[in-house]
Design an enzyme around this catalytic site. Structure first.
Site, PDB file in Angstrom:
ATOM      1  N   LYS A  76       0.739  -1.164  -0.063  1.00  0.00           N
ATOM      2  CA  LYS A  76      -0.053  -0.245   0.017  1.00  0.00           C
ATOM      3  C   LYS A  76       1.178   1.404   0.268  1.00  0.00           C
ATOM      4  CE  LYS A  76      -3.991   2.089   2.020  1.00  0.00           C
ATOM      5  NZ  LYS A  76      -4.422   1.658   3.610  1.00  0.00           N
ATOM      6  N   SER A 151      -9.704   1.781   2.825  1.00  0.00           N
ATOM      7  CA  SER A 151      -8.893   2.368   2.152  1.00  0.00           C
ATOM      8  C   SER A 151      -7.743   1.877   1.018  1.00  0.00           C
ATOM      9  CB  SER A 151      -8.425   3.620   2.182  1.00  0.00           C
ATOM     10  OG  SER A 151      -7.649   2.654   4.161  1.00  0.00           O
ATOM     11  N   SER A 175      -9.840  -0.409   7.391  1.00  0.00           N
ATOM     12  CA  SER A 175      -9.619  -0.075   5.470  1.00  0.00           C
ATOM     13  C   SER A 175      -8.534  -1.671   5.266  1.00  0.00           C
ATOM     14  CB  SER A 175      -7.995   0.503   5.361  1.00  0.00           C
ATOM     15  OG  SER A 175      -8.736   1.475   5.219  1.00  0.00           O
TER      16      SER A 175
HETATM   17  N1  GLN Z   1     -13.506   4.007   6.369  1.00  0.00           N
HETATM   18  C1  GLN Z   1     -11.748   4.783   7.331  1.00  0.00           C
HETATM   19  C2  GLN Z   1     -11.948   6.140   7.607  1.00  0.00           C
HETATM   20  O1  GLN Z   1     -12.029   6.529   6.860  1.00  0.00           O
HETATM   21  C3  GLN Z   1     -11.330   3.039   8.088  1.00  0.00           C
HETATM   22  C4  GLN Z   1     -10.248   3.733   7.095  1.00  0.00           C
HETATM   23  C5  GLN Z   1      -9.344   2.887   7.442  1.00  0.00           C
HETATM   24  O2  GLN Z   1      -9.124   1.953   7.438  1.00  0.00           O
HETATM   25  N2  GLN Z   1      -7.729   3.682   7.033  1.00  0.00           N
HETATM   26  O3  GLN Z   1     -11.713   6.802   8.481  1.00  0.00           O
END
Ligand code: GLN
Length: 483
Positions: A76, A151, A175
């Site tokens: 990532k 994400s 995410s």
């Molecule tokens: N959807 C959540 C957020 O926007 C989790 C994102 C993540 O785990 N990086 O904060």
């Protein structure tokens, strides 16, 4: 060749059926052919990959072995990679070449992995659809008009489309697990402190945790083995021995107590997902598990608490991007304030700006007690709920997401609608617990995930349950048409 899992690749390499170099060339060609449809990579690292593949082949020729020696993966794009762009999905870091490797990257490289590239992601890991990336949205290989989740959406789409067998992700509020669910993968968020955060660009430091994304639990065990462990460079890393995760896969589920929280089956859950979750429960019962109804009474407060704490930490973490030391700098600033304002205004996208504003507000004098402190108290209540539940059960099971993937753009104008998709995943981050999502069926041709949560440092138990489930089901073997 591209259908092989990490475990199959390790066997093939050990039996000299193919070399890592051959496999790497095959996958790079596949990425060049198919990724334009998906947009799952921000950067490809072909030269590095071929060099690492040749080195891994040489190490094997010298008698070395290891499940990750010569295994192609991707990171990532928030894991720092020395000399390679590490953008975090943001215009702010479009020109940033990391001066060092993240611990995870260094550990996996030492184990012999081959880095094919850096995967697309929501900007600064903020999102659940991979639509906030500066590099454009990622498409879900199960239906190119749908989001892959976020994400870690690039890692998810690339692995689901068989562009590579596994990739790293990070999970602040879901995410790893949510995109895994939306693309039919297995994804594991480890216990907070199990995997070093050093060199992972911070979103919300008390919640962030790196972990593996792959098609099977067996592969998650292999990748986690290479990522986990104490790191003196990360002050929140925990000095606990790392067990042999692959050895934990084959335990019997006889007598395993699985708790199913009643709060999980509320009005927000798609009834078709509820049905698939019940089917997976029955499958695990057949394998000897005992099902218990449990309660997590404070779950309803998790989203509001998370969406105060995560932006608060983000507003602080992201203050370092000021156009001075690194990252985007505006043209011809009038003075220092103008430099800050325009560099940050130009460098950050709308979702990141929204979170910085929410976070700075929640932390400001006068509001701190009302919002931030309150959210921290809720966080403790949520942790206490889990501690009470784990006195009665070994694993907690439920859906990973309330809905399957949605159409690209469908939730763009309503951030809260997207935040609600995190309802089942964020509690594990607030409590620091490990969680895993695994494939559990399909709704309208789109994958659905079941989530398992375990007590601290019981990643092996999660992998064990998921592996036994996968030996008896075939959801995880389904391949999206065209890939
Ligand atoms: N959807 C959540 C957020 O926007 C989790 C994102 C993540 O785990 N990086 O904060």
């Amino acid at each position: 060749m591209h259908h092989m899992t990490l475990a199959e690749i390790a066997r093939g390499l050990a039996e000299k059926k193919f070399s890592s170099e051959e496999l790497t060339k095959t996958l790079l060609a596949r990425i060049a052919l198919l990724d334009p449809q998906l947009n799952s990579f921000i950067s490809l690292t072909e030269d590095l990959a071929l060099q690492q593949a040749k080195a891994a082949d040489a190490r094997r020729a010298n008698g070395e072995s290891g499940a990750l020696l010569g295994a192609p993966i991707a990171h990532k794009d928030l894991f720092c990679t020395q000399g390679i762009r590490t953008s975090c999905g943001s215009k702010m870091l479009d020109n940033f070449k990391a001066p060092y490797d993240a611990t995870v990257v260094a550990k996996l490289a030492a184990a012999g992995t081959v880095t094919l590239g850096k995967t697309n992601m929501d900007e600064f890991a903020m999102g659940s659809a991979n639509e906030s990336s500066y590099y454009g949205p990622v498409k879900n290989p199960w239906n190119l008009e749908y989001v892959p989740g976020g994400s870690s959406g690039g890692s998810a789409a690339a692995v689901a489309a068989r562009l590579l067998p596994a990739a790293t992700g990070t999970d602040t509020g879901g995410s790893i697990r949510q995109p895994a669910a939306l693309t039919n993968l297995t994804g594991l968020k480890p216990t907070y402190g199990r995997v070093s955060r050093w060199g992972m660009i911070a979103y919300a430091s008390s919640l962030d945790q790196g972990g593996p994304m792959a098609r099977t639990a067996e592969d998650c065990a292999i990748l986690l083995q290479g990522m986990a462990g104490f790191d003196p460079k990360d002050s929140t890393s925990i000095d606990e021995p790392v067990p042999d995760y692959s050895a934990s896969l084959n335990g019997s589920l006889q007598g395993l107590r699985i708790g199913v929280p009643k709060e999980y089956f509320s009005a927000g859950l798609d009834p078709r997902i509820a049905e698939l979750i019940q089917t997976s429960v029955k499958e695990l019962e057949k394998l000897g598990a005992v099902i218990k109804d449990i309660s997590l009474p404070n779950m309803q407060h998790a989203i509001p608490a998370y969406y105060v704490i995560a932006p608060a930490e983000a507003s602080s973490n992201l203050s370092r991007f000021d156009g001075v030391r690194f990252g985007h700098r505006c043209e011809n600033p009038k003075d220092l304030i103008d430099l800050y304002k325009r560099s940050r205004g130009e460098g950050f996208g709308p979702e990141v700006q929204r979170r910085i504003m929410v976070g700075a507000y929640a932390l400001s004098a006068g509001y701190y007690d009302a919002y931030y402190l309150k959210a921290q108290k809720i966080r403790r209540l949520i942790k206490n709920d889990f501690m009470a539940a784990f006195n009665e059960v070994d694993i907690i099971l439920g859906p990973t997401t309330p809905n399957p993937a949605w159409k690209l753009g469908a939730k763009n104008s309503d951030p809260v609608a997207a935040y609600l998709e995190d309802v089942y995943t964020i509690t594990a981050n607030l409590a620091g617990l490990p969680g895993l999502s695994m494939p559990a069926g399909f709704v309208d041709g789109l994958p659905v995930g079941v989530q398992l949560l375990a007590p601290y440092f019981q990643e092996g138990r999660l992998l064990n349950v998921a592996h036994q489930y996968q030996l008896n089901t075939d959801w995880h073997t389904r391949t999206p048409t065209g890939f």
